[in-house]
Scaffold this active site. Structure first.
Site, mmCIF file in Angstrom:
data_model
loop_
_atom_site.group_PDB
_atom_site.id
_atom_site.type_symbol
_atom_site.label_atom_id
_atom_site.label_comp_id
_atom_site.label_asym_id
_atom_site.label_seq_id
_atom_site.Cartn_x
_atom_site.Cartn_y
_atom_site.Cartn_z
ATOM 1 N N HIS A 214 -39.835 18.563 -45.042
ATOM 2 C CA HIS A 214 -40.286 17.842 -43.876
ATOM 3 C C HIS A 214 -41.772 17.559 -44.032
ATOM 4 O O HIS A 214 -42.288 17.893 -42.835
ATOM 5 C CB HIS A 214 -40.057 18.615 -42.847
ATOM 6 C CG HIS A 214 -38.406 18.809 -42.567
ATOM 7 N ND1 HIS A 214 -37.528 17.906 -43.227
ATOM 8 C CD2 HIS A 214 -37.743 19.652 -41.580
ATOM 9 C CE1 HIS A 214 -36.284 18.207 -42.690
ATOM 10 N NE2 HIS A 214 -36.184 19.155 -41.849
ATOM 11 N N HIS B 22 -25.226 23.488 -37.472
ATOM 12 C CA HIS B 22 -26.509 22.506 -37.338
ATOM 13 C C HIS B 22 -26.134 21.380 -38.400
ATOM 14 O O HIS B 22 -25.781 21.722 -39.564
ATOM 15 C CB HIS B 22 -27.874 23.338 -37.956
ATOM 16 C CG HIS B 22 -28.948 22.473 -37.816
ATOM 17 N ND1 HIS B 22 -29.188 21.423 -37.074
ATOM 18 C CD2 HIS B 22 -30.111 22.572 -38.413
ATOM 19 C CE1 HIS B 22 -30.403 20.903 -37.420
ATOM 20 N NE2 HIS B 22 -30.921 21.720 -38.337
ATOM 21 N N GLU C 26 -27.965 18.813 -39.930
ATOM 22 C CA GLU C 26 -29.061 18.405 -40.865
ATOM 23 C C GLU C 26 -28.535 18.595 -42.198
ATOM 24 O O GLU C 26 -27.684 19.685 -42.861
ATOM 25 C CB GLU C 26 -30.469 19.236 -40.564
ATOM 26 C CG GLU C 26 -31.502 18.647 -41.068
ATOM 27 C CD GLU C 26 -32.945 19.155 -40.815
ATOM 28 O OE1 GLU C 26 -33.948 18.751 -41.143
ATOM 29 O OE2 GLU C 26 -32.832 20.317 -39.883
ATOM 30 N N ASP D 236 -29.433 19.440 -44.960
ATOM 31 C CA ASP D 236 -29.532 20.644 -45.791
ATOM 32 C C ASP D 236 -28.478 21.735 -45.626
ATOM 33 O O ASP D 236 -28.268 22.463 -46.461
ATOM 34 C CB ASP D 236 -31.068 21.275 -45.886
ATOM 35 C CG ASP D 236 -31.445 21.452 -44.538
ATOM 36 O OD1 ASP D 236 -30.888 20.859 -43.423
ATOM 37 O OD2 ASP D 236 -32.347 22.463 -44.166
ATOM 38 N N HIS E 41 -33.554 23.642 -34.180
ATOM 39 C CA HIS E 41 -34.629 22.629 -33.788
ATOM 40 C C HIS E 41 -34.119 20.928 -33.628
ATOM 41 O O HIS E 41 -34.812 20.064 -33.511
ATOM 42 C CB HIS E 41 -35.692 22.678 -34.811
ATOM 43 C CG HIS E 41 -35.301 22.033 -36.100
ATOM 44 N ND1 HIS E 41 -36.034 21.199 -36.902
ATOM 45 C CD2 HIS E 41 -34.306 22.679 -36.925
ATOM 46 C CE1 HIS E 41 -35.754 20.881 -38.217
ATOM 47 N NE2 HIS E 41 -34.591 21.876 -38.316
ATOM 48 N N ASP F 289 -31.244 27.773 -37.925
ATOM 49 C CA ASP F 289 -32.569 27.490 -38.680
ATOM 50 C C ASP F 289 -33.442 28.283 -37.782
ATOM 51 O O ASP F 289 -34.724 28.668 -38.304
ATOM 52 C CB ASP F 289 -32.986 25.953 -38.255
ATOM 53 C CG ASP F 289 -32.721 25.313 -39.498
ATOM 54 O OD1 ASP F 289 -32.387 25.492 -40.713
ATOM 55 O OD2 ASP F 289 -32.731 23.843 -39.710
ATOM 56 N N TYR G 245 -42.851 29.239 -41.628
ATOM 57 C CA TYR G 245 -41.859 28.326 -41.437
ATOM 58 C C TYR G 245 -41.900 27.967 -39.832
ATOM 59 O O TYR G 245 -41.545 27.032 -39.424
ATOM 60 C CB TYR G 245 -40.556 29.250 -41.793
ATOM 61 C CG TYR G 245 -39.201 28.594 -41.294
ATOM 62 C CD1 TYR G 245 -38.406 27.687 -42.387
ATOM 63 C CD2 TYR G 245 -38.586 28.672 -40.161
ATOM 64 C CE1 TYR G 245 -37.382 27.292 -42.037
ATOM 65 C CE2 TYR G 245 -37.445 28.160 -39.906
ATOM 66 C CZ TYR G 245 -36.748 27.229 -41.069
ATOM 67 O OH TYR G 245 -35.764 26.796 -40.602
ATOM 68 N N HIS H 140 -31.640 29.611 -43.869
ATOM 69 C CA HIS H 140 -32.787 29.586 -44.922
ATOM 70 C C HIS H 140 -33.393 31.050 -44.934
ATOM 71 O O HIS H 140 -33.516 31.652 -43.983
ATOM 72 C CB HIS H 140 -33.869 28.820 -44.537
ATOM 73 C CG HIS H 140 -33.561 27.363 -44.611
ATOM 74 N ND1 HIS H 140 -33.231 26.526 -45.645
ATOM 75 C CD2 HIS H 140 -33.614 26.421 -43.549
ATOM 76 C CE1 HIS H 140 -32.904 25.291 -45.283
ATOM 77 N NE2 HIS H 140 -33.042 25.373 -43.906
#
Length: 403
Positions: free
Chosen positions: A28, A82, A84, A86, A150, A169, A197, A230
């Site tokens: 990002h 989530h 996203e 990843d 997020h 996240d 982060y 993560h």
């Protein structure tokens, strides 16, 4: 074929079955020199449940970790906290292979997975509501919406019997290690990577983070383990990461100043050094960052606990130097709060950069604590004295705020 990758036990019923990305260096727009992990978790309940999946290229690594425990076809449920890529990039392939009984996501998550093409059109996604409990037979999974931590679809899942929070996240970091638990990693590395982060991803959502923390406390959930998507799992000293988030989300200014600049022929650099010296003499901790040498993510990290932001640029083609335009756009999006600051810079014949910098600071709601200082060509003693005065003024205003 023998499995190369193995699962790691996280709690009585939960195993880590994610993947380690040793090579990723940009995420990002912020630099990730230590790589990352894409965490997925398998709950061995009566209804075997997979919590999140991994980035698409790491599908086989995750499946091998699952196979070290069970045949993947035995998975009954999949939960997407989530959407996203990843965390959901491998979802279509996994669902096609496993054929789970049900796949769960938040209402927005179900829609987003479809929009991103991450889920077969022919199959259903079961949307869950905030506070809803899913029975896994002998265990219970509670869903908590955490919109905008997020993404709009984001949610936590809480495994009641293991007192384990799957926090997607939140509470994570980009850190590739063989160690799966935070207590196995040096504290300074944890602190730095957690802050980097937060500063580069979570910072804009700080007001929402505070509400989420308050809500978890209000629900009275007993949490023994935090399993983010993560980085390492927290099984000890949870107050460390929770305390970090409480502190960073409040964004209380500290006696620290960050001076960010770019330079062409070192004139703006000379001005920056004079400003930084003045603020240090006034008692502030000062970080001087040249965007000729540094990455924008370093600025986001340093500004996380700062109370002052001073920015400088020469003028190039009636604009900011590109590297300053880059970092200012980045910072504006991150929405750091409660800062004082000022702008400065040199120029050859037009000089728009300082005006533009100050305008960006005002858009960021930074309190302007000093008039700008502009210099044509090389700063002389008079200009450097003005820079020193600028630094003194910014420091004085910050220290006044901190009383």
């Amino acid at each position: 074929m023998k499995n190369i990758f193995s699962a790691v036990r996280v709690s009585e019923h939960v195993y880590w079955v994610g993947a380690i990305d040793w090579n990723i260096r940009d995420f990002h727009g912020y630099t990730t020199p230590r790589g990352s992990t894409y965490n997925a978790f398998l709950i061995l309940a009566d209804k075997i449940t997979l919590i999140d999946v991994v980035k698409a290229p790491y599908r086989e690594e995750m499946l091998q970790r699952i196979r070290s425990l069970i045949d993947p076809s035995r998975i009954d449920y999949v939960v997407s906290n989530h959407s996203e890529l990843d965390h959901s990039g491998a979802l279509r392939d996994v669902v096609t292979l496993v054929k789970p009984e049900k796949v769960f996501a938040s209402a927005i998550g179900a829609k987003t997975l479809r929009e991103l093409g991450l889920y077969p059109e022919s199959l259903e996604i079961t949307p869950v509501k905030d506070g809803e409990t899913l029975s896994l037979g002998n265990l219970d999974l509670i869903f908590l919406e955490t919109r905008m931590i997020h993404w709009p679809d984001s949610m936590f899942s809480y495994l009641k019997q293991d007192e384990l929070l799957f926090s997607q996240d939140a509470f994570g970091m980009h850190l590739a290690t063989q160690e799966r638990f935070a207590d196995e990693i040096p504290a300074d590395i944890l602190a730095y990577e957690a802050a980097t982060y937060y500063g580069n991803i979570v910072l804009p959502y700080s007001p929402i983070v505070l509400k989420a923390l308050d809500r978890v406390l209000a629900l009275g959930l007993s949490i023994k383990t935090i399993a983010p998507d993560h980085g390492p799992v927290w099984r000890k000293d949870l107050g460390v990461i929770l305390g970090y988030y409480q502190k960073w989300a409040l964004q209380k200014p500290e006696p620290k100043a960050v001076v960010v600049y770019a330079t062409m022929w070192h004139s703006t650099e000379k001005m920056a050094r004079a400003i930084a010296e003045a603020m240090a003499q006034a008692g502030l901790r000062v970080k001087l960052i040249s965007m000729n040498e540094s990455h924008r993510s370093e600025v986001a990290y340093e500004i996380l606990e700062a109370g002052a932001l001073v920015v400088g640029s020469p003028t190039l083609n009636n604009n900011l130097l590109p590297q300053m335009a880059d970092v200012m756009t980045y910072l504006k999006g991150l929405k750091p709060a409660n800062l004082v600051g000022a702008a400065f810079g040199s120029y050859g014949w037009s000089g728009e950069s300082v005006r533009d910098l100050e305008a960006i600071l005002k858009d960021m709601k930074v309190e302007i604590a000093s008039e700008t200082v502009s210099c044509k060509h090389v700063p002389d003693e008079t200009v450097l004295e003005k820079c020193h005065d600028l630094g003194c003024a910014v420091a004085a205003r910050l220290l006044e705020r901190l009383k």
